[in-house]
Design a protein around this motif. Structure first.
Motif, short mmCIF file in Angstrom:
data_model
loop_
_atom_site.label_atom_id
_atom_site.label_comp_id
_atom_site.label_asym_id
_atom_site.label_seq_id
_atom_site.Cartn_x
_atom_site.Cartn_y
_atom_site.Cartn_z
N VAL A 10 41.64 25.79 53.23
CA VAL A 10 40.84 26.21 52.08
C VAL A 10 41.63 27.27 51.32
N ILE A 11 41.78 27.05 49.99
CA ILE A 11 42.48 28.01 49.12
C ILE A 11 41.44 28.66 48.22
N VAL A 12 41.42 30.00 48.20
CA VAL A 12 40.48 30.74 47.35
C VAL A 12 41.31 31.56 46.36
N ASP A 13 41.19 31.23 45.04
CA ASP A 13 41.92 31.97 44.00
C ASP A 13 41.20 31.73 42.69
N LEU A 57 43.27 30.50 52.98
CA LEU A 57 44.24 31.28 52.22
C LEU A 57 43.54 31.85 51.00
N THR A 58 43.64 33.17 50.80
CA THR A 58 42.93 33.78 49.68
C THR A 58 43.80 34.81 48.98
N ASP A 59 43.61 34.87 47.65
CA ASP A 59 44.24 35.93 46.88
C ASP A 59 43.48 37.22 47.18
N PHE A 60 44.12 38.37 46.98
CA PHE A 60 43.41 39.62 47.22
C PHE A 60 42.49 39.95 46.05
N ASP A 61 43.03 39.82 44.82
CA ASP A 61 42.26 40.17 43.63
C ASP A 61 41.64 38.89 43.06
N GLY A 63 38.96 38.89 40.81
CA GLY A 63 38.16 39.15 39.62
C GLY A 63 36.78 39.63 40.01
N CYS A 64 35.91 38.71 40.42
CA CYS A 64 34.56 39.07 40.87
C CYS A 64 34.56 39.20 42.39
N GLY A 65 35.34 40.13 42.90
CA GLY A 65 35.44 40.33 44.34
C GLY A 65 36.88 40.44 44.77
N ASP A 66 37.08 40.57 46.09
CA ASP A 66 38.44 40.65 46.58
C ASP A 66 38.56 39.90 47.90
N GLY A 67 39.81 39.89 48.42
CA GLY A 67 40.08 39.14 49.63
C GLY A 67 39.33 39.64 50.86
N LEU A 68 39.03 40.96 50.91
CA LEU A 68 38.30 41.51 52.06
C LEU A 68 36.88 40.95 52.12
N GLU A 69 36.30 40.69 50.95
CA GLU A 69 34.98 40.08 50.93
C GLU A 69 35.05 38.65 51.44
N VAL A 70 36.16 37.95 51.08
CA VAL A 70 36.37 36.60 51.61
C VAL A 70 36.47 36.65 53.14
N LEU A 71 37.24 37.64 53.62
CA LEU A 71 37.41 37.79 55.07
C LEU A 71 36.06 37.95 55.77
N VAL A 86 47.38 35.43 50.48
CA VAL A 86 48.53 34.96 49.69
C VAL A 86 48.29 35.50 48.28
N THR A 87 48.99 36.58 47.94
CA THR A 87 48.61 37.35 46.76
C THR A 87 49.82 37.84 46.00
N GLY A 88 49.59 38.14 44.76
CA GLY A 88 50.64 38.73 43.94
C GLY A 88 50.56 40.24 43.95
N THR A 89 49.59 40.82 44.59
CA THR A 89 49.43 42.27 44.66
C THR A 89 50.29 42.80 45.80
N GLY A 90 51.36 43.50 45.47
CA GLY A 90 52.32 43.91 46.49
C GLY A 90 52.18 45.33 46.94
N SER A 91 51.00 45.73 47.34
CA SER A 91 50.77 47.11 47.80
C SER A 91 50.84 47.17 49.32
N GLU A 92 51.71 48.10 49.82
CA GLU A 92 51.83 48.25 51.28
C GLU A 92 50.52 48.77 51.87
N GLU A 93 49.85 49.66 51.14
CA GLU A 93 48.60 50.20 51.65
C GLU A 93 47.56 49.09 51.81
#
Length: 709
Positions: A10-13, A57-61, A63-71, A86-93
């Protein structure tokens, strides 16, 4: 047919281009994929209602939510499905936070995504498969542990209970399960058990530490465990190291040993008991006798072994059969049990031979009343198979320390004495020590004769006057029993009263004296001759639950005013059981009789008793009177007792007054009344009545009573 694994992904983006990018990057020769795409949380929700996917597989951002909500949403529906970012947001934190929350992997959408994503995906799936396999292994291990017939806990190196099987919870009271289950520390469990009084807890904790530290391979211990539905449960505890796992832990298992223990207990019982009667056999008696000898040696008391042999028992077996003989033996067992005092050991040695072991005797002669009671009770007719049977028996007695220091010694001596007794005829008793036979036989004869004396009218009651001081007027009398034996003549009370106390004959004897005294008191009160008659109670009478009822019946039968009867009790009777004494005295006080404490000063804590109990009269013991006025210490005691009684409003009577000097001293000190040979010896009822009718004052100097025939 392809061996490739077919994956459901399942891909969520929220962006279509990115969803397509990920889809293309997932193409691999190592697997085939059924891909389901969702453009956000709303689209994902209905997908999660279906069968679980292999990976999400989910993007982090989004729009109406984020990957942690998917988790969170995936975990709530598919708890075993891994989630990859699988995201374009490259934050180590963000990556660290995601991994801590349980994200399986964090992959950036870079140019090499097509090469990187399939490899990372397969790694995540291998890890998930390993976790699933381990979970299945744990489930299997749990199932195996649950199936074992034991209560098992896996304990870590620090004592923490890591895992328990299903039976473990059954081991504990429901209120204690949380305190003894997984996550708790076994040493703390032991500490709590020790604080609650468990005698095995400290040992278990010590041995468990030895095993966990590697100083011992295993430890086993058997213990009793009281359970609500199994009051006599037994368990065997086995503690073993789990070295093969390399974690330094231990397996603690509790095996139910109740059945084995019960069987062993039964075997031990059969080895030391007679199967017909359930009594100890010879081996069981020897064990108990040796233990009793050890106790007697420590406390300096005597013990007696009585061997009892039924006369002509073979005739019963031959004429009525073995079953009837067995029934007779069971009846004999019941008779002997009812005869013996608490603490005595009854055993069956063989056939028709029994034995009785009695501890705590003041002297060897104290066994005589017991033997006499056994002979007497066995003579009572019994009925078996419609036949009346009258039994008799011979008894041989051996005593420690005089006759031996082991059970074998006593059995041998008692058997020898029994042989002599059988030669004397039915119902004979012999001590092993020949020098004791004369005294023992006399005691036995007195016991048997006393039983007949009560029924045959050989007992009489005499009355010793109690006179007022200084007037010498007879104000009352103390009833005293006398025994005129048809062959032995007058037998002193000090000779037969202890025998009556020992055998229980004191109850019918005491009732006889009470009824005689109440009858005389009622008659003399009606005619205005005498104020009261006093009756002494024995310890057995005082503890008799029917005492108050018996007194009330006698008063009613003879129409005697309660105040015409005085009950006298010794100080030792009151001190033996103060609470019982208080209850009995309150019942007697409610009837209306007066109550006197006799032999005052010979016991202890007397002052407290004077305040605690409803008393009317205090009698000074003769031991404080006999040496007055010469002994100044006794004079001081008499003076103090009189003053104490007067301050409490009690009447004071001195006992054992024999001289004019004693009488004068008591009068001078304010004693209310006295009795003793100074005034009169105990008199038959008709002699006392002559004194009462003549209104004679006492003492009568150098004068004999002239009593008309």
């Amino acid at each position: 047919m392809s061996d490739k694994r077919n994956l459901k992904i399942v891909i969520v983006d929220d962006r279509a281009a990115d969803r397509e990018l990920v889809r293309e990057a997932l193409v691999s020769d190592d697997y085939t994929a059924d891909i389901i795409a969702a453009d956000g949380l709303a689209a994902l929700a209905p997908i999660l209602e279906g069968p679980p996917a292999d990976v999400v597989l989910t993007d982090f951002d989004l729009g109406c939510g984020d990957g942690l909500e998917v988790l969170n949403l995936v975990r709530s529906k598919w708890p075993d499905t891994p989630v990859m970012f699988v995201t374009g947001t490259g934050s180590e934190e963000i990556a660290i936070a995601a991994m801590r929350r349980g994200v399986a992997d964090y992959v950036l959408k870079t140019a090499d995504l097509s090469e990187l994503l399939p490899l990372r995906l397969l790694a995540v799936l291998r890890q998930a498969d390993a976790l699933t396999e381990r979970a299945h292994a744990l489930l299997w291990r749990g199932a195996v542990l649950d199936a074992l017939p034991a209560r098992i806990a896996l304990v870590g190196a620090d004592g923490t209970i890591m895992h328990t099987n299903a039976r473990w919870d059954d081991y504990h009271d429901p209120a204690l399960r949380a305190a003894c289950g997984a996550g708790q520390n076994y040493f703390e469990v032991c500490n709590r058990a020790a604080a609650a009084g468990d005698p095995d807890a400290a040992l278990v904790a010590h041995k468990l530490r030895e095993v966990l530290a590697g100083r011992s391979a295993e430890f086993t211990h058997e213990y009793a465990c009281t359970e609500p539905e199994r009051p006599e449960a037994w368990y065997r505890m086995l503690v073993s190291r789990t070295d093969s796992r390399g974690d330094g832990g231990a397996v603690v298992a509790h095996f139910d040993e109740t059945l084995r223990h019960t069987m062993q207990t039964r075997l031990d019982f059969l080895a030391n008991h007679d199967t017909l009667t359930g009594l100890p056999n010879r081996a069981g008696l020897q064990q108990r006798a040796n233990e009793a000898i050890g106790r007697a040696h420590l406390d300096g008391t005597h013990l007696a072994l009585l061997v009892i042999d039924l006369d002509a028992f073979k005739t019963i077996n031959d004429s009525l059969g073995i079953r009837a003989g067995d029934e007779v033996l069971q009846i004999v067992t019941a008779t002997l049990k009812s005869t013996l005092r608490d603490g005595a050991v009854l055993a069956r040695l063989n056939g028709d031979e029994f034995a009785v072991l009695v501890e705590g005797l003041a002297s060897p002669e104290a066994a005589t009343p017991i033997a006499g009671q056994i002979i007497e009770n066995l003579r009572r007719p019994i009925h078996v198979n419609g036949q009346e049977i009258v039994l008799s028996a011979g008894i041989g007695i051996a005593c420690h320390p005089g006759d031996g220091s082991t059970a074998d010694d006593l059995l041998r001596c008692a058997d020898s004495a029994l042989h002599e007794a059988k030669g004397d005829g039915a119902g004979a008793v012999r001590y092993f020590a020949s020098g004791m036979n004369a005294q023992a036989l006399e005691n036995l004869r007195l016991q048997v004769d006393l039983r007949h004396a009560i029924a045959d009218g050989q007992l009489t009651v005499q009355y010793q006057p109690v006179v007022s001081l200084p007037e010498g007027q007879i104000m009352g009398a103390e009833a005293l029993v006398r025994w005129s034996h048809p062959e032995l003549g007058m037998i002193p009370p000090l000779r037969f009263i202890p025998i009556a106390e020992e055998t229980g004959l004191i109850l019918p004897l005491g009732e006889f004296v009470l009824r005689e005294a109440v009858s005389r008191a009622a008659d003399w009160r009606r005619r205005g001759l005498l104020g009261y008659v006093a009756v002494n109670l024995s310890m057995r009478q005082f503890r008799d639950a029917e005492l108050a009822e018996m007194i009330q019946k006698a008063l009613a039968e003879f129409r005697c005013p309660p105040s015409a009867l005085r009950i006298e009790l010794t100080e030792s009777m009151l001190s033996a059981s103060p609470e019982l004494a208080r209850q009995v005295l309150e019942k007697l006080h409610a009837i209306g009789v007066t109550i006197a404490i006799d032999d005052f000063g010979t016991g202890y804590s007397s002052l407290s008793y004077l305040k605690l109990f409803p008393l009317d009269v205090l009698k000074i013991d003769r031991s404080f009177v006999k040496d007055t006025p010469e002994d100044k210490d006794d004079v001081a005691i008499v003076r103090a007792v009189i003053a104490l009684a007067q301050s409490l409003g009690l009447l004071v009577i001195a006992e054992g007054v024999e001289t004019e000097a004693q009488s004068s001293l008591l009068t001078a000190e304010g004693c209310d009344a006295a009795q003793g040979y100074r005034f009169s010896m105990p008199l038959p009822a008709r002699d006392l009545e002559w004194l009462l009718r003549s209104k004679t004052t006492l003492p009568i100097a150098e004068q004999k009573l002239a009593v008309s025939a």
